[in-house]
Design a protein around this motif. Structure first.
Motif, PDB file in Angstrom:
ATOM      1  N   ARG A  73      53.124  35.423  36.825  1.00 50.95           N
ATOM      2  CA  ARG A  73      53.166  34.023  37.260  1.00 50.95           C
ATOM      3  C   ARG A  73      53.715  33.910  38.686  1.00 50.95           C
ATOM      4  O   ARG A  73      53.178  33.190  39.524  1.00 50.95           O
ATOM      5  CB  ARG A  73      53.991  33.171  36.296  1.00 50.95           C
ATOM      6  CG  ARG A  73      53.905  31.679  36.634  1.00 50.95           C
ATOM      7  CD  ARG A  73      54.645  30.803  35.644  1.00 50.95           C
ATOM      8  NE  ARG A  73      56.056  31.133  35.660  1.00 50.95           N
ATOM      9  CZ  ARG A  73      56.809  31.300  34.571  1.00 50.95           C
ATOM     10  NH1 ARG A  73      56.292  31.184  33.382  1.00 50.95           N
ATOM     11  NH2 ARG A  73      58.084  31.588  34.691  1.00 50.95           N
ATOM     12  N   GLU A  74      54.791  34.628  38.982  1.00 49.42           N
ATOM     13  CA  GLU A  74      55.368  34.605  40.335  1.00 49.42           C
ATOM     14  C   GLU A  74      54.376  35.141  41.369  1.00 49.42           C
ATOM     15  O   GLU A  74      54.267  34.603  42.467  1.00 49.42           O
ATOM     16  CB  GLU A  74      56.661  35.431  40.372  1.00 49.42           C
ATOM     17  CG  GLU A  74      57.803  34.821  39.600  1.00 49.42           C
ATOM     18  CD  GLU A  74      58.289  33.523  40.204  1.00 49.42           C
ATOM     19  OE1 GLU A  74      58.400  33.429  41.438  1.00 49.42           O
ATOM     20  OE2 GLU A  74      58.557  32.578  39.424  1.00 49.42           O
ATOM     21  N   TYR A  81      45.476  36.675  43.551  1.00 45.87           N
ATOM     22  CA  TYR A  81      44.366  36.423  42.636  1.00 45.87           C
ATOM     23  C   TYR A  81      43.327  37.536  42.625  1.00 45.87           C
ATOM     24  O   TYR A  81      42.414  37.511  41.809  1.00 45.87           O
ATOM     25  CB  TYR A  81      43.663  35.111  43.000  1.00 45.87           C
ATOM     26  CG  TYR A  81      44.582  33.920  42.967  1.00 45.87           C
ATOM     27  CD1 TYR A  81      45.061  33.437  41.763  1.00 45.87           C
ATOM     28  CD2 TYR A  81      44.975  33.297  44.143  1.00 45.87           C
ATOM     29  CE1 TYR A  81      45.919  32.339  41.719  1.00 45.87           C
ATOM     30  CE2 TYR A  81      45.832  32.204  44.110  1.00 45.87           C
ATOM     31  CZ  TYR A  81      46.291  31.735  42.903  1.00 45.87           C
ATOM     32  OH  TYR A  81      47.144  30.663  42.864  1.00 45.87           O
ATOM     33  N   ASP A  82      43.441  38.487  43.530  1.00 43.32           N
ATOM     34  CA  ASP A  82      42.431  39.529  43.639  1.00 43.32           C
ATOM     35  C   ASP A  82      42.765  40.796  42.855  1.00 43.32           C
ATOM     36  O   ASP A  82      41.913  41.656  42.677  1.00 43.32           O
ATOM     37  CB  ASP A  82      42.205  39.902  45.108  1.00 43.32           C
ATOM     38  CG  ASP A  82      41.595  38.753  45.884  1.00 43.32           C
ATOM     39  OD1 ASP A  82      40.865  37.951  45.280  1.00 43.32           O
ATOM     40  OD2 ASP A  82      41.853  38.661  47.097  1.00 43.32           O
ATOM     41  N   ILE A  83      44.012  40.920  42.418  1.00 44.39           N
ATOM     42  CA  ILE A  83      44.417  42.102  41.668  1.00 44.39           C
ATOM     43  C   ILE A  83      44.255  41.829  40.175  1.00 44.39           C
ATOM     44  O   ILE A  83      44.800  40.856  39.668  1.00 44.39           O
ATOM     45  CB  ILE A  83      45.889  42.474  41.958  1.00 44.39           C
ATOM     46  CG1 ILE A  83      46.084  42.804  43.432  1.00 44.39           C
ATOM     47  CG2 ILE A  83      46.323  43.651  41.078  1.00 44.39           C
ATOM     48  CD1 ILE A  83      47.539  43.002  43.821  1.00 44.39           C
ATOM     49  N   PRO A  84      43.549  42.683  39.454  1.00 45.24           N
ATOM     50  CA  PRO A  84      43.481  42.527  38.000  1.00 45.24           C
ATOM     51  C   PRO A  84      44.815  42.949  37.363  1.00 45.24           C
ATOM     52  O   PRO A  84      45.353  44.006  37.684  1.00 45.24           O
ATOM     53  CB  PRO A  84      42.365  43.473  37.568  1.00 45.24           C
ATOM     54  CG  PRO A  84      41.745  43.984  38.812  1.00 45.24           C
ATOM     55  CD  PRO A  84      42.664  43.731  39.933  1.00 45.24           C
ATOM     56  N   PHE A  85      45.328  42.104  36.487  1.00 42.03           N
ATOM     57  CA  PHE A  85      46.534  42.398  35.726  1.00 42.03           C
ATOM     58  C   PHE A  85      46.164  42.491  34.258  1.00 42.03           C
ATOM     59  O   PHE A  85      45.451  41.629  33.740  1.00 42.03           O
ATOM     60  CB  PHE A  85      47.565  41.264  35.865  1.00 42.03           C
ATOM     61  CG  PHE A  85      48.211  41.164  37.201  1.00 42.03           C
ATOM     62  CD1 PHE A  85      49.410  41.811  37.463  1.00 42.03           C
ATOM     63  CD2 PHE A  85      47.632  40.400  38.209  1.00 42.03           C
ATOM     64  CE1 PHE A  85      50.010  41.704  38.705  1.00 42.03           C
ATOM     65  CE2 PHE A  85      48.236  40.284  39.445  1.00 42.03           C
ATOM     66  CZ  PHE A  85      49.428  40.936  39.700  1.00 42.03           C
ATOM     67  N   PHE A 101      46.737  33.094  31.515  1.00 43.36           N
ATOM     68  CA  PHE A 101      45.465  33.621  31.033  1.00 43.36           C
ATOM     69  C   PHE A 101      44.262  32.783  31.443  1.00 43.36           C
ATOM     70  O   PHE A 101      43.130  33.176  31.197  1.00 43.36           O
ATOM     71  CB  PHE A 101      45.504  33.810  29.514  1.00 43.36           C
ATOM     72  CG  PHE A 101      46.533  34.821  29.084  1.00 43.36           C
ATOM     73  CD1 PHE A 101      46.454  36.142  29.501  1.00 43.36           C
ATOM     74  CD2 PHE A 101      47.599  34.444  28.290  1.00 43.36           C
ATOM     75  CE1 PHE A 101      47.405  37.070  29.123  1.00 43.36           C
ATOM     76  CE2 PHE A 101      48.566  35.371  27.906  1.00 43.36           C
ATOM     77  CZ  PHE A 101      48.462  36.680  28.320  1.00 43.36           C
ATOM     78  N   LYS A 102      44.495  31.661  32.108  1.00 43.41           N
ATOM     79  CA  LYS A 102      43.367  30.867  32.596  1.00 43.41           C
ATOM     80  C   LYS A 102      42.749  31.493  33.855  1.00 43.41           C
ATOM     81  O   LYS A 102      41.647  31.133  34.255  1.00 43.41           O
ATOM     82  CB  LYS A 102      43.788  29.419  32.865  1.00 43.41           C
ATOM     83  CG  LYS A 102      44.718  29.243  34.046  1.00 43.41           C
ATOM     84  CD  LYS A 102      45.117  27.792  34.230  1.00 43.41           C
ATOM     85  CE  LYS A 102      46.093  27.635  35.384  1.00 43.41           C
ATOM     86  NZ  LYS A 102      46.554  26.273  35.518  1.00 43.41           N
ATOM     87  N   TYR A 103      43.452  32.425  34.466  1.00 38.76           N
ATOM     88  CA  TYR A 103      42.938  33.094  35.670  1.00 38.76           C
ATOM     89  C   TYR A 103      42.078  34.283  35.251  1.00 38.76           C
ATOM     90  O   TYR A 103      42.440  35.050  34.363  1.00 38.76           O
ATOM     91  CB  TYR A 103      44.096  33.561  36.557  1.00 38.76           C
ATOM     92  CG  TYR A 103      44.910  32.402  37.077  1.00 38.76           C
ATOM     93  CD1 TYR A 103      44.509  31.712  38.211  1.00 38.76           C
ATOM     94  CD2 TYR A 103      46.054  31.982  36.413  1.00 38.76           C
ATOM     95  CE1 TYR A 103      45.237  30.634  38.682  1.00 38.76           C
ATOM     96  CE2 TYR A 103      46.788  30.899  36.875  1.00 38.76           C
ATOM     97  CZ  TYR A 103      46.377  30.238  38.014  1.00 38.76           C
ATOM     98  OH  TYR A 103      47.099  29.173  38.459  1.00 38.76           O
ATOM     99  N   LYS A 104      40.952  34.447  35.927  1.00 35.26           N
ATOM    100  CA  LYS A 104      39.998  35.491  35.540  1.00 35.26           C
ATOM    101  C   LYS A 104      40.522  36.904  35.795  1.00 35.26           C
ATOM    102  O   LYS A 104      40.007  37.856  35.221  1.00 35.26           O
ATOM    103  CB  LYS A 104      38.659  35.289  36.244  1.00 35.26           C
ATOM    104  CG  LYS A 104      38.714  35.458  37.738  1.00 35.26           C
ATOM    105  CD  LYS A 104      37.365  35.252  38.370  1.00 35.26           C
ATOM    106  CE  LYS A 104      37.487  35.464  39.875  1.00 35.26           C
ATOM    107  NZ  LYS A 104      36.217  35.398  40.532  1.00 35.26           N
TER     108      LYS A 104
END
Length: 127
Positions: A73-74, A81-85, A101-104
């Protein structure tokens, strides 16, 4: 012309055996460098400083210092937004801050997991 940054995978896990397992699998599948960390605060700072070269972050949900969902979140607040977690945990995903989890670029992997699942994640993001 400058040299391209070497990509790396970051593994954040409190359990040393699981950190080593992730690292060994990643090293077997790809020549990508693996950075192993065990503390959420340390991970947050490391990822902030190295965003441009990280191809994947595998992060445990429950960590010393700061839990994995809070780290994510931080970092999202800072535009990461470009790094997959991939948030991993033996707990159900509903235990964590579900707004992430709303972020792709964010997904959840429930423990225990099989090697094929880890292999597909690494091949998708780290190659």
């Amino acid at each position: 012309m400058g040299r391209a940054l070497e990509k790396e995978v970051v593994v954040v896990e409190k359990d040393e055996n699981v950190r080593k397992l992730f690292s060994d699998i990643i090293s077997f599948l790809t020549p990508t460098k693996v950075k192993k960390l065990e503390d959420g605060v340390e991970a947050k700072h490391y990822i902030e400083k190295n965003m441009g070269r990280i191809s994947l972050v595998l992060i445990e949900g429950i960590l010393p210092g700061m839990n994995g969902d809070k780290v994510i979140r931080e970092l999202l607040r800072k535009g990461c937004y470009d790094i997959p977690f991939v948030l991993t945990s033996g707990l159900d995903s509903s235990y964590f801050d579900n707004s992430i989890f709303k972020y792709k670029n964010i997904s959840f992997l429930k423990k225990p997991f099989d090697l094929d699942t880890i292999e597909s994640i690494v091949k998708k993001y780290a190659l």
